[in-house]
Design an enzyme around this catalytic site. Structure first.
Site, PDB file in Angstrom:
ATOM      1  N   ARG A   1       0.850  -1.195   0.000  1.00 54.40           N
ATOM      2  CA  ARG A   1       0.000   0.000   0.000  1.00 54.40           C
ATOM      3  C   ARG A   1       0.881   1.238   0.000  1.00 54.40           C
ATOM      4  O   ARG A   1       1.666   1.459   0.920  1.00 54.40           O
ATOM      5  CB  ARG A   1      -0.951   0.040   1.194  1.00 54.40           C
ATOM      6  CG  ARG A   1      -1.813   1.328   1.184  1.00 54.40           C
ATOM      7  CD  ARG A   1      -3.066   1.252   2.026  1.00 54.40           C
ATOM      8  NE  ARG A   1      -2.810   1.324   3.449  1.00 54.40           N
ATOM      9  CZ  ARG A   1      -3.763   1.537   4.376  1.00 54.40           C
ATOM     10  NH1 ARG A   1      -5.021   1.687   3.997  1.00 54.40           N
ATOM     11  NH2 ARG A   1      -3.464   1.550   5.652  1.00 54.40           N
TER      12      ARG A   1
ATOM     13  N   ASP B   1      -4.567   3.078  13.828  1.00 52.70           N
ATOM     14  CA  ASP B   1      -3.784   3.773  12.815  1.00 52.70           C
ATOM     15  C   ASP B   1      -4.333   5.193  12.686  1.00 52.70           C
ATOM     16  O   ASP B   1      -5.128   5.637  13.515  1.00 52.70           O
ATOM     17  CB  ASP B   1      -3.745   3.013  11.490  1.00 52.70           C
ATOM     18  CG  ASP B   1      -5.080   2.985  10.748  1.00 52.70           C
ATOM     19  OD1 ASP B   1      -6.032   3.675  11.180  1.00 52.70           O
ATOM     20  OD2 ASP B   1      -5.170   2.291   9.735  1.00 52.70           O
TER      21      ASP B   1
END
Length: 537
Positions: free
Chosen positions: A170, A451
């Site tokens: 990613r 996150d």
């Protein structure tokens, strides 16, 4: 500004703003540098245009409009087309694990009882320069099968198993810069840098192993952004003499505007795309951010905004229906829980995972995400039971469902705004921001692996409550002064929880200051990682 360095015998076009170690020169070597430069020269100038288009759409929503399906692309939504293909090693993605690209994490994630590891340069990663290049080295070594790690304190050794998970990288979102490389005096797009290095160092070995250069694309808001990525991929394939469709991507549908353009995103990337993913936590943040001026669309405490809520369940079902109609995978979202050593708490965690994943499996998702290897078995058992002998659920069309409307996707969410919930949000956000500006983007806090989306939801919720003068369940109206009072009080709680030594050694005061600036600003800041990036070297 540090001394400037460019690779030898190279005409200065792209300028490197720091010195490289010998190890870093292996990653950003002459050929890799030139590939980055070619991508930047060809594609970087289109990103400001895409960002400006985002702002124009947002201004219209701020002025009272609401997102909706696009009139001028109706023929794409009604057309009878499919994506190009899905490679063999991506046919079964029933459980994926995600995490940052530090060496130990990469090994543990690839060894977990999962099908895919999404190695993250984005929301669970703080992109300090040394860590970005080290992360690329770790992924290169993982692809080559040479990665190993020895814990310097315990001497414990970590090595890859014989059959590791499939690796997907990613990259950073289009909004994030890489300030250590300048082109025409401006930082280059971090997304191009991440893509270029991962592709350049790994595509040959991946293809030789029967895999390929696979990517997750975050934060897209419009099909034009997907088309930009398709151009990047096609250009790269042509540059390296590869067949069209060699590079494959999964796109996270984690912004509210993007949910109305899923068909168009699939179509724009149809040579390269293999699926869409329900990036649920960022989606919740985007719901708040996109509808920030709409007082009737304000979310309650973060803890009660679960996938059972109508607007989120509609998003999940529409993603499944859209993807499967086009031959693409519909991936489920993140289970952020982490196992507990307390048996009672751990049983509660596993029950939460089972409920969440059963909902996704029953909706027709082809797989799901976990944040911790210890939860892979639980998630996998749910999908094993649902899939039976199938590798995926592409056969689940949901064509008999009633059409999902814009009203359903935008439906207000019920639930309380509480004093306890607001204080919890403050403590979590400050702890996460402190970790991020200290270089750690993936943090266990109160039993969840957090996150950037967590802190984004927390600060954006409170910002919106302040803007619209919303009251908590105890009757107290949320104001800037109430937030500042709570922030001060919760900093005392944090010091007690963490211990004075740890509290003083960290950057908690800086984190509180940044949290305050983000939460009390007159205009909602788009991403906390942009001001946060200034703290990173």
């Amino acid at each position: 500004m540090t001394d400037t360095q460019t690779p030898p015998n190279h005409e200065v076009k792209l300028s490197l703003q720091t010195l490289l170690t010998e190890q870093q020169k292996e990653i950003l070597n002459e050929d890799a540098f030139q590939f980055v430069e070619r991508l930047v020269q060809r594609f970087a100038l289109r990103i400001p245009e895409l960002m400006a288009a985002r702002e124009r759409r947002q201004l219209a929503i701020d002025a009272g409009g609401l997102p909706d399906f696009l009139e001028d692309t109706a023929d794409i939504r009604t057309g009878n087309w499919t994506i190009r293909n899905i490679p063999d090693d991506l046919q079964d993605r029933r459980v994926e694990i995600t995490g940052p690209v530090d060496r130990k994490m990469v090994i543990n994630a690839l060894n977990a009882n999962v099908k895919v590891f999404m190695a993250d340069f984005e929301d669970s990663f703080a992109p300090a320069w040394d860590e970005v290049l080290e992360g690329q080295r770790n992924l290169r070594d993982a692809v080559n099968g040479t990665i190993a790690y020895t814990n310097p304190e315990t001497g414990k050794e970590y090595q890859l198993h014989d059959d590791p998970a499939v690796l997907i990288c990613r990259v950073r979102g289009l909004h994030l810069p890489e300030k250590h490389l300048l082109w025409q005096g401006e930082p280059i797009p971090g997304s191009l840098f991440d893509f270029a290095l991962y592709f350049y160092h790994n595509y040959k070995q991946l293809l030789a192993k029967g895999s390929g250069p696979y990517f997750y694309l975050p934060k897209l808001q419009a099909y034009q952004e997907a088309a930009w990525w398709s151009d990047v991929f096609s250009f790269t394939e042509d540059e390296f003499g590869l067949p069209r469709g060699t590079i494959k991507a999964t796109v996270l549908i984690e912004t509210l505007p993007a949910v109305f353009e899923m068909d168009e995103i699939l179509y724009s990337l149809k040579d390269h795309i293999v699926g869409l993913n329900c990036g649920r936590w960022d989606y919740i943040f985007s719901y708040i951010k996109t509808l920030r001026n709409h007082p009737d669309r304000i979310l309650p405490d973060r803890q009660v905004v679960t996938m059972e809520k109508p607007f989120l369940n509609a998003y999940s079902r529409l993603l499944v229906r859209t993807c499967h109609r086009r031959g693409a995978f519909a991936m489920g979202g993140m289970a952020a829980f982490i196992p507990s050593k307390d048996p009672e708490r751990n049983e509660w965690v596993l029950n939460k995972i089972q409920t969440d994943k059963a909902l996704e499996a029953n909706n027709g998702h082809d797989g799901t995400w976990v944040a911790h290897p210890g939860l892979a078995d639980t998630a996998r058992a749910i999908f094993d039971d649902t899939l039976g002998t199938r590798q995926n659920q592409l056969d689940v069309s949901r064509e008999d469902d009633a059409p999902i409307t814009a009203e359903e996707l935008l439906e207000p969410c019920d639930g309380d705004r509480t004093d306890e919930g607001m204080r919890h949000n403050i403590r979590v956000a400050v702890q996460y921001i402190e970790a991020w500006i200290s270089g750690n983007g993936c943090v266990p806090i109160y039993g969840l692996m957090e996150d950037a989306a967590t802190a984004e939801i927390s600060r954006a919720s409170i910002w919106q409550w302040i803007k619209h003068g919303k009251a908590l369940s105890n009757g107290e109206v949320v104001t800037k002064s109430l937030f500042e009072q709570m922030l001060s009080e919760e900093m005392v709680v944090l010091e007690q929880e963490l211990g004075t030594d740890m509290f003083n050694q960290g950057q908690y005061q800086e984190a509180a200051m940044l949290m305050s600036q983000l939460t009390t600003s007159d205009e909602l800041v788009n991403f906390l990682t942009l001001p946060g990036y200034e703290y990173l070297k």
